[in-house]
Scaffold this motif. Structure first.
Motif, PDB file in Angstrom:
ATOM      1  N   LEU A   1       3.875   8.564   5.733  1.00 38.68           N
ATOM      2  CA  LEU A   1       5.254   9.799   6.680  1.00 38.68           C
ATOM      3  C   LEU A   1       6.075   8.171   7.439  1.00 38.68           C
ATOM      4  O   LEU A   1       7.907   8.386   7.667  1.00 38.68           O
ATOM      5  N   ALA A   2       5.174   8.714   8.473  1.00 34.73           N
ATOM      6  CA  ALA A   2       5.876   7.507   9.883  1.00 34.73           C
ATOM      7  C   ALA A   2       6.415   6.238   8.871  1.00 34.73           C
ATOM      8  O   ALA A   2       6.885   5.824   9.739  1.00 34.73           O
ATOM      9  N   VAL A   3       5.242   6.298   8.293  1.00 37.86           N
ATOM     10  CA  VAL A   3       5.426   4.416   8.089  1.00 37.86           C
ATOM     11  C   VAL A   3       6.993   4.039   7.718  1.00 37.86           C
ATOM     12  O   VAL A   3       7.818   3.693   7.679  1.00 37.86           O
ATOM     13  N   LEU A   4       7.019   5.537   5.999  1.00 28.63           N
ATOM     14  CA  LEU A   4       8.381   5.032   5.780  1.00 28.63           C
ATOM     15  C   LEU A   4       9.803   6.009   6.436  1.00 28.63           C
ATOM     16  O   LEU A   4      10.691   5.584   6.527  1.00 28.63           O
ATOM     17  N   GLU A   5       9.562   7.203   7.074  1.00 30.71           N
ATOM     18  CA  GLU A   5      10.872   6.831   8.498  1.00 30.71           C
ATOM     19  C   GLU A   5      10.590   5.893   9.111  1.00 30.71           C
ATOM     20  O   GLU A   5      12.536   5.626   9.152  1.00 30.71           O
ATOM     21  N   ASP A   6       9.910   5.046  10.226  1.00 30.58           N
ATOM     22  CA  ASP A   6      10.249   4.037  10.059  1.00 30.58           C
ATOM     23  C   ASP A   6      11.339   2.967   8.934  1.00 30.58           C
ATOM     24  O   ASP A   6      12.269   2.147   9.901  1.00 30.58           O
ATOM     25  N   GLU A   7      10.871   2.799   8.239  1.00 30.88           N
ATOM     26  CA  GLU A   7      11.380   1.400   6.931  1.00 30.88           C
ATOM     27  C   GLU A   7      12.601   2.409   6.872  1.00 30.88           C
ATOM     28  O   GLU A   7      14.046   1.156   6.648  1.00 30.88           O
ATOM     29  N   LEU A   8      13.009   3.689   6.930  1.00 31.07           N
ATOM     30  CA  LEU A   8      14.785   4.131   6.840  1.00 31.07           C
ATOM     31  C   LEU A   8      14.893   3.818   7.832  1.00 31.07           C
ATOM     32  O   LEU A   8      16.403   3.659   6.924  1.00 31.07           O
TER      33      LEU A   8
ATOM     34  N   THR B   1      10.689  10.261 -11.219  1.00 27.97           N
ATOM     35  CA  THR B   1      10.734  11.277 -12.326  1.00 27.97           C
ATOM     36  C   THR B   1      11.932  11.740 -10.830  1.00 27.97           C
ATOM     37  O   THR B   1      12.524  11.380  -9.963  1.00 27.97           O
ATOM     38  N   PRO B   2      12.347  12.623 -11.816  1.00 27.90           N
ATOM     39  CA  PRO B   2      13.868  13.258 -10.930  1.00 27.90           C
ATOM     40  C   PRO B   2      13.617  13.616  -9.805  1.00 27.90           C
ATOM     41  O   PRO B   2      14.834  13.967  -8.810  1.00 27.90           O
ATOM     42  N   SER B   3      12.403  14.484  -9.229  1.00 28.59           N
ATOM     43  CA  SER B   3      12.133  15.407  -8.791  1.00 28.59           C
ATOM     44  C   SER B   3      10.971  15.276  -8.076  1.00 28.59           C
ATOM     45  O   SER B   3      10.305  14.950  -8.804  1.00 28.59           O
ATOM     46  N   ILE B   4      10.818  14.489  -7.002  1.00 32.99           N
ATOM     47  CA  ILE B   4       9.804  13.942  -5.727  1.00 32.99           C
ATOM     48  C   ILE B   4       9.255  14.780  -5.417  1.00 32.99           C
ATOM     49  O   ILE B   4       9.605  16.100  -4.608  1.00 32.99           O
ATOM     50  N   VAL B   5       7.904  15.117  -5.256  1.00 34.77           N
ATOM     51  CA  VAL B   5       6.725  16.036  -5.381  1.00 34.77           C
ATOM     52  C   VAL B   5       5.307  15.719  -5.223  1.00 34.77           C
ATOM     53  O   VAL B   5       5.010  14.752  -5.917  1.00 34.77           O
ATOM     54  N   PHE B   6       5.165  15.180  -4.128  1.00 34.62           N
ATOM     55  CA  PHE B   6       4.296  14.165  -3.707  1.00 34.62           C
ATOM     56  C   PHE B   6       3.183  14.750  -2.279  1.00 34.62           C
ATOM     57  O   PHE B   6       3.125  15.422  -1.446  1.00 34.62           O
ATOM     58  N   ASP B   7       1.627  15.330  -3.376  1.00 33.35           N
ATOM     59  CA  ASP B   7       1.295  15.948  -2.740  1.00 33.35           C
ATOM     60  C   ASP B   7      -0.045  15.219  -1.967  1.00 33.35           C
ATOM     61  O   ASP B   7      -0.095  15.723  -0.858  1.00 33.35           O
ATOM     62  N   GLU B   8       0.532  14.213  -1.489  1.00 32.63           N
ATOM     63  CA  GLU B   8      -0.420  12.989  -0.800  1.00 32.63           C
ATOM     64  C   GLU B   8      -0.494  12.384   0.211  1.00 32.63           C
ATOM     65  O   GLU B   8      -0.565  11.417   0.905  1.00 32.63           O
ATOM     66  N   ALA B   9       0.878  12.842   0.780  1.00 38.64           N
ATOM     67  CA  ALA B   9       1.768  12.276   1.899  1.00 38.64           C
ATOM     68  C   ALA B   9       0.377  12.613   2.964  1.00 38.64           C
ATOM     69  O   ALA B   9       0.390  13.389   3.624  1.00 38.64           O
ATOM     70  N   THR B  10       0.008  11.180   3.898  1.00 33.07           N
ATOM     71  CA  THR B  10      -0.734  11.182   4.528  1.00 33.07           C
ATOM     72  C   THR B  10       0.098  10.776   5.817  1.00 33.07           C
ATOM     73  O   THR B  10       1.410  10.933   6.052  1.00 33.07           O
ATOM     74  N   PRO B  11      -0.037  11.688   7.244  1.00 31.95           N
ATOM     75  CA  PRO B  11       0.856  11.309   8.711  1.00 31.95           C
ATOM     76  C   PRO B  11       1.184   9.738   8.755  1.00 31.95           C
ATOM     77  O   PRO B  11       2.116   9.653   9.212  1.00 31.95           O
ATOM     78  N   GLU B  12       0.623   9.018   8.573  1.00 31.27           N
ATOM     79  CA  GLU B  12       0.797   7.829   8.422  1.00 31.27           C
ATOM     80  C   GLU B  12       1.463   6.847   8.099  1.00 31.27           C
ATOM     81  O   GLU B  12       2.566   6.439   7.992  1.00 31.27           O
TER      82      GLU B  12
ATOM     83  N   ARG C   1       0.917  -1.058   0.208  1.00 24.95           N
ATOM     84  CA  ARG C   1       0.072   0.409  -0.418  1.00 24.95           C
ATOM     85  C   ARG C   1       1.046   1.312  -0.124  1.00 24.95           C
ATOM     86  O   ARG C   1       0.668   2.172  -0.762  1.00 24.95           O
ATOM     87  N   ILE C   2       2.225   1.437   0.907  1.00 30.46           N
ATOM     88  CA  ILE C   2       2.995   2.324   0.460  1.00 30.46           C
ATOM     89  C   ILE C   2       3.559   2.612  -1.009  1.00 30.46           C
ATOM     90  O   ILE C   2       3.429   3.469  -1.434  1.00 30.46           O
ATOM     91  N   ILE C   3       4.131   1.140  -1.065  1.00 31.48           N
ATOM     92  CA  ILE C   3       4.499   0.892  -2.577  1.00 31.48           C
ATOM     93  C   ILE C   3       3.219   1.909  -3.635  1.00 31.48           C
ATOM     94  O   ILE C   3       4.341   2.350  -4.321  1.00 31.48           O
ATOM     95  N   LYS C   4       2.782   1.245  -3.709  1.00 28.75           N
ATOM     96  CA  LYS C   4       1.532   1.977  -4.537  1.00 28.75           C
ATOM     97  C   LYS C   4       1.755   3.522  -4.431  1.00 28.75           C
ATOM     98  O   LYS C   4       1.125   4.516  -5.534  1.00 28.75           O
ATOM     99  N   GLN C   5       1.829   4.115  -3.787  1.00 33.25           N
ATOM    100  CA  GLN C   5       1.821   5.800  -3.284  1.00 33.25           C
ATOM    101  C   GLN C   5       3.319   6.316  -3.750  1.00 33.25           C
ATOM    102  O   GLN C   5       2.831   7.584  -4.486  1.00 33.25           O
ATOM    103  N   ILE C   6       4.505   5.553  -3.540  1.00 33.30           N
ATOM    104  CA  ILE C   6       5.596   5.963  -4.021  1.00 33.30           C
ATOM    105  C   ILE C   6       6.239   5.550  -4.931  1.00 33.30           C
ATOM    106  O   ILE C   6       6.897   6.408  -5.214  1.00 33.30           O
ATOM    107  N   LEU C   7       5.581   5.088  -6.168  1.00 29.01           N
ATOM    108  CA  LEU C   7       6.508   4.462  -7.131  1.00 29.01           C
ATOM    109  C   LEU C   7       6.166   5.663  -7.793  1.00 29.01           C
ATOM    110  O   LEU C   7       7.092   5.641  -9.458  1.00 29.01           O
TER     111      LEU C   7
END
Length: 119
Positions: free
Chosen positions: A84-91, A71-82, A60-66
């Protein structure tokens, strides 16, 4: 290309490819006979999906970030707090895993150096 070729080229089972399609991670066109056909560019996408799954990200996260990874520059307007928290934990988890792998690689390198020096 058909699903068998995509499977061969990516080392991913046909079943997993169908699952990725169900999850909206990849898309196939349907021929008149009902067979799936895949664009050649999906080889890299499937390998990217596999890498992200191996890193521990859920589909579900992969689908959102794919889309951002295409693109060379990442722009993501639909980032939810959840998300972002999942991505920070995974990082953090990936960083710990990289550190562990680096230590293991260094230990194996030292061992091989010692064994080769004795030989």
């Amino acid at each position: 290309m058909r699903i068998g070729e995509l499977s061969d080229r990516t080392g991913t089972s046909r079943r997993l490819l169908r699952y990725y399609e169900e999850q909206g991670l990849i898309f196939a066109q349907r021929c008149e006979n009902g067979y799936r056909t895949y664009d050649d560019r999906l080889v890299d996408r499937v390998l990217q999906i596999r890498g992200l799954l191996d890193a521990g990200l859920p589909t579900r996260i992969i689908k959102q970030i794919l889309p951002c990874l295409q693109t060379p520059s990442i722009v993501f307007d639909e980032a939810t707090p959840e998300m972002l928290a999942v991505l920070e934990d995974e990082l953090d988890r990936m960083t710990r895993r990289i550190d562990c792998l680096t230590r293991n690689r260094d230990a194996v390198t030292a061992y091989l150096g010692a064994v080769r020096a004795d030989a």
